[in-house]
Scaffold this active site. Structure first.
Site, PDB file in Angstrom:
ATOM      1  N   ASP A  30     -74.577  -4.090 -68.813  1.00  0.00           N
ATOM      2  CA  ASP A  30     -75.173  -5.402 -69.059  1.00  0.00           C
ATOM      3  C   ASP A  30     -75.787  -5.962 -67.772  1.00  0.00           C
ATOM      4  OD1 ASP A  30     -75.863  -7.815 -70.184  1.00  0.00           O
ATOM      5  OD2 ASP A  30     -73.882  -8.250 -70.986  1.00  0.00           O
ATOM      6  N   ASP A  31     -77.078  -6.297 -67.811  1.00  0.00           N
ATOM      7  CA  ASP A  31     -77.791  -6.872 -66.652  1.00  0.00           C
ATOM      8  C   ASP A  31     -77.764  -5.928 -65.453  1.00  0.00           C
ATOM      9  OD1 ASP A  31     -78.071  -9.064 -68.284  1.00  0.00           O
ATOM     10  OD2 ASP A  31     -77.226 -10.503 -66.883  1.00  0.00           O
ATOM     11  N   CYS A  68     -80.609  -9.812 -73.532  1.00  0.00           N
ATOM     12  CA  CYS A  68     -79.503  -9.118 -74.197  1.00  0.00           C
ATOM     13  C   CYS A  68     -79.711  -8.833 -75.688  1.00  0.00           C
ATOM     14  CB  CYS A  68     -78.225  -9.937 -74.015  1.00  0.00           C
ATOM     15  SG  CYS A  68     -77.848 -10.383 -72.313  1.00  0.00           S
ATOM     16  N   LYS A 122     -69.208  -5.740 -75.792  1.00  0.00           N
ATOM     17  CA  LYS A 122     -70.026  -6.903 -76.142  1.00  0.00           C
ATOM     18  C   LYS A 122     -70.816  -6.658 -77.431  1.00  0.00           C
ATOM     19  CE  LYS A 122     -74.011  -9.447 -74.241  1.00  0.00           C
ATOM     20  NZ  LYS A 122     -74.712  -9.817 -72.995  1.00  0.00           N
ATOM     21  N   HIS A 124     -72.902  -9.572 -79.483  1.00  0.00           N
ATOM     22  CA  HIS A 124     -74.084 -10.412 -79.256  1.00  0.00           C
ATOM     23  C   HIS A 124     -75.197 -10.189 -80.274  1.00  0.00           C
ATOM     24  CE1 HIS A 124     -76.626 -12.629 -75.994  1.00  0.00           C
ATOM     25  NE2 HIS A 124     -76.301 -13.380 -77.031  1.00  0.00           N
ATOM     26  N   HIS A 221     -72.766  -8.244 -66.031  1.00  0.00           N
ATOM     27  CA  HIS A 221     -73.284  -9.588 -66.300  1.00  0.00           C
ATOM     28  C   HIS A 221     -72.465 -10.629 -65.540  1.00  0.00           C
ATOM     29  CE1 HIS A 221     -74.536 -13.112 -68.629  1.00  0.00           C
ATOM     30  NE2 HIS A 221     -75.378 -12.370 -69.335  1.00  0.00           N
ATOM     31  N   ASP A 279     -79.221  -2.919 -70.541  1.00  0.00           N
ATOM     32  CA  ASP A 279     -79.808  -3.703 -71.631  1.00  0.00           C
ATOM     33  C   ASP A 279     -81.026  -4.494 -71.165  1.00  0.00           C
ATOM     34  OD1 ASP A 279     -78.447  -5.636 -70.136  1.00  0.00           O
ATOM     35  OD2 ASP A 279     -77.835  -6.784 -71.894  1.00  0.00           O
ATOM     36  N   ASN A 280     -81.163  -4.701 -69.868  1.00  0.00           N
ATOM     37  CA  ASN A 280     -82.341  -5.372 -69.304  1.00  0.00           C
ATOM     38  C   ASN A 280     -82.283  -5.244 -67.797  1.00  0.00           C
ATOM     39  OD1 ASN A 280     -80.542  -8.001 -70.625  1.00  0.00           O
ATOM     40  ND2 ASN A 280     -80.689  -7.861 -68.389  1.00  0.00           N
ATOM     41  N   LYS A 297     -84.593  -9.909 -64.774  1.00  0.00           N
ATOM     42  CA  LYS A 297     -84.117 -10.226 -66.125  1.00  0.00           C
ATOM     43  C   LYS A 297     -84.851 -11.435 -66.691  1.00  0.00           C
ATOM     44  CE  LYS A 297     -80.109 -11.874 -68.705  1.00  0.00           C
ATOM     45  NZ  LYS A 297     -78.660 -12.177 -68.716  1.00  0.00           N
TER      46      LYS A 297
END
Length: 501
Positions: A30-31, A68, A122, A124, A221, A279-280, A297
């Site tokens: 994540d991130d 996300c 996660k 989301h 994240h 994810d990004n 991001k």
């Protein structure tokens, strides 16, 4: 695994499933920034990820979405966010919203052909109704949190409704579930928790069935939290955010090692395909970095979307290589479903492509273009310059071959080096004459860092790409971005986030 051909009867259709179905391990960070993996010349130590990527195939023309929910929705559905109504922002915790129920997820399709399916981490993708929970979307089990970000030790998150004009007070609650049951793990660090559950799933797996394990870590994240033991090795990083972030990355790297070791110890690894993806782009305000790419991001610049990704597995024919084919996160849906012996019957039209031959065998690229997004809800920027085609005031980006066009307000356009790197300030700033600009054209193959804007030199390419954006815009469904619902308040549900309808 069975040594015979299994026959699966589903809805009156007979599916023949080979005994050679691979196990699938899909890990999402994540991130996680482009510059934050060791083999991208990072100061952060990622020995496990480096080794797995080196043994497999590194994807160096690989794209995700800038934030996300859009990435996760396309990963699990194979459909662009303009086709699911999720083209603006993310799903906030108090919004009655979710990945539409009108098309099966990747877990649904793999389950059809005999896979044991598990999700850890996660979610989301919406939770306002039970129908949107992971165990209603094809997963046999789920352990994790339903929202988008939370405290790593306390497992709590808040929604202050800043995405709307609502005057509702801030809502806060606990968010960690074992299937449908809230589980009290206060004080346990989430990367450790998710790794331990993933290891348990592997150990307990019935090897008469193939395994699909979806492991979307909370790491890395914000908030920046990690046990001190992971930070000590980074005393040489002076920037505090970067130092803590580095520790979080190393903890995640250790988690991936523990999970893959479990596959080996269970005798599953040689028949496992592993995909690792961010994810990004990295969040530069929370320790992440995407140097030398532009933006971060949340932006449509490549720093927000050009993702870290690789594939590992004995099934790969071109191991130890770098793949430069254009690949998108939506491609994992048809690629993995077909690799697992499934079919795409019952899905709405997909935007992803089966890329297995391209990845494994270096076959000719399947994907020729990629819609990064069209977001009509973002405030229009600048003046309209091309009547009769796509409105260049709208936030959008499209890749066709080596060309990329951006319109509207794509987000912050700076280049941000890692804190320790001394770079001429002029190399970090966009040109002053571009401040009011709302259309950009780049040749990404020749200029991957988006420094040479070419729209004035190639007006015909600009026009053809605007026409293509117009085509995609005409296929889009209405944006779904509802106001927060007061019934979501965890105080009405025992202090816990969860379904409220």
């Amino acid at each position: 695994m069975f040594s015979i051909i299994n026959i699966v009867l589903l809805s009156g259709i007979i599916h023949c499933v080979s005994s050679k179905q691979p196990n699938i391990l899909l890990v999402v960070a994540d991130d996680y920034g482009f510059h934050d993996i060791g083999y991208h010349n990072s100061e952060i130590k990622t020995p496990t990820l480096n080794r797995l990527a080196g043994e497999g195939i590194k994807l160096e023309n690989y794209y995700v979405q800038p934030i996300c929910t859009p990435t996760r929705s396309q990963l699990l559905s194979g459909r662009y966010q303009i086709h699911t109504g999720l083209q603006h922002s993310i799903i906030w915790w108090s919004q009655p919203n979710g990945l539409p129920l009108d098309s099966p997820t990747i877990a649904d399709k793999l389950k059809e052909v005999g896979y044991s399916t598990h999700a850890v981490g996660k979610w989301h993708l919406g939770f306002y109704k039970k129908e949107y929970l992971p165990t209603s979307r094809g997963f046999d089990s789920y352990f994790g949190y339903l929202g988008g970000s939370e405290q790593y030790y306390l497992h709590t998150l808040c929604d202050n409704h800043q995405y709307s004009n609502s005057t509702l007070p801030k809502y806060c609650g606990y968010d960690l579930r074992d299937n449908l049951t809230v589980t009290n793990q206060t004080g346990r660090y989430s990367t450790h928790l998710f790794t331990e559950r993933a290891v348990d799933i592997v150990k307990q797996h019935d090897q008469n069935k193939p395994l699909f394990l979806y492991l979307p870590y909370q790491a890395v994240h914000a908030p920046l939290q990690v046990p001190d033991s992971y930070i000590k090795q980074y005393d040489f990083i002076q920037d505090k955010n970067r130092r803590i972030y580095a520790g979080m990355v190393t903890c995640m790297d250790e988690g991936v090692k523990n999970v893959t070791d479990a596959f080996m110890e269970a005798g599953l690894w040689n028949n496992t395909v592993m995909i690792f993806t961010t994810d990004n782009g990295g969040q530069v305000h929370a320790g992440g970095n995407n140097w030398p790419l532009r933006g971060w991001k949340g932006s449509l610049w490549d720093g927000g979307m050009h993702g870290v990704g690789f594939v590992h597995g004995q099934a790969l024919k071109n191991k130890g290589s770098v793949n430069d084919a254009l690949i998108h996160v939506s491609d994992w849906y048809p690629t993995l479903v077909k690799l697992g012996g499934g079919n795409l019957n019952g899905t709405l039209p997909l935007d992803g492509f089966d890329q297995w031959a391209t990845i494994s065998e270096d076959a000719p690229a399947v994907r020729k273009e990629l819609l990064h997004n069209i977001d009509p809800m973002t405030t229009l920027a600048g003046n309209r310059m091309y009547p009769g085609t796509f409105d260049n005031r709208i936030r959008a980006a499209l890749r066709v071959g080596d060309w990329k066009i951006l319109t509207g307000n794509p987000g912050d356009s700076h280049w941000v080096p890692p804190p320790h790197l001394q770079v001429d300030k002029n190399l970090t700033l966009p040109s002053t004459n571009s401040q009011d600009q709302n259309l950009w054209l780049f040749n990404i193959k020749d200029d991957p860092n988006e420094r040479r804007e070419l729209s004035a030199l190639y007006p015909d390419i600009v026009k053809s790409m605007l026409d293509r954006l117009d085509y995609y815009s005409n296929t889009a469904v209405p944006v779904r971005y509802p106001d927060p619902d007061p019934q979501a308040n965890p105080d009405l549900h025992g202090g816990v986030w969860g379904p409220w309808e």
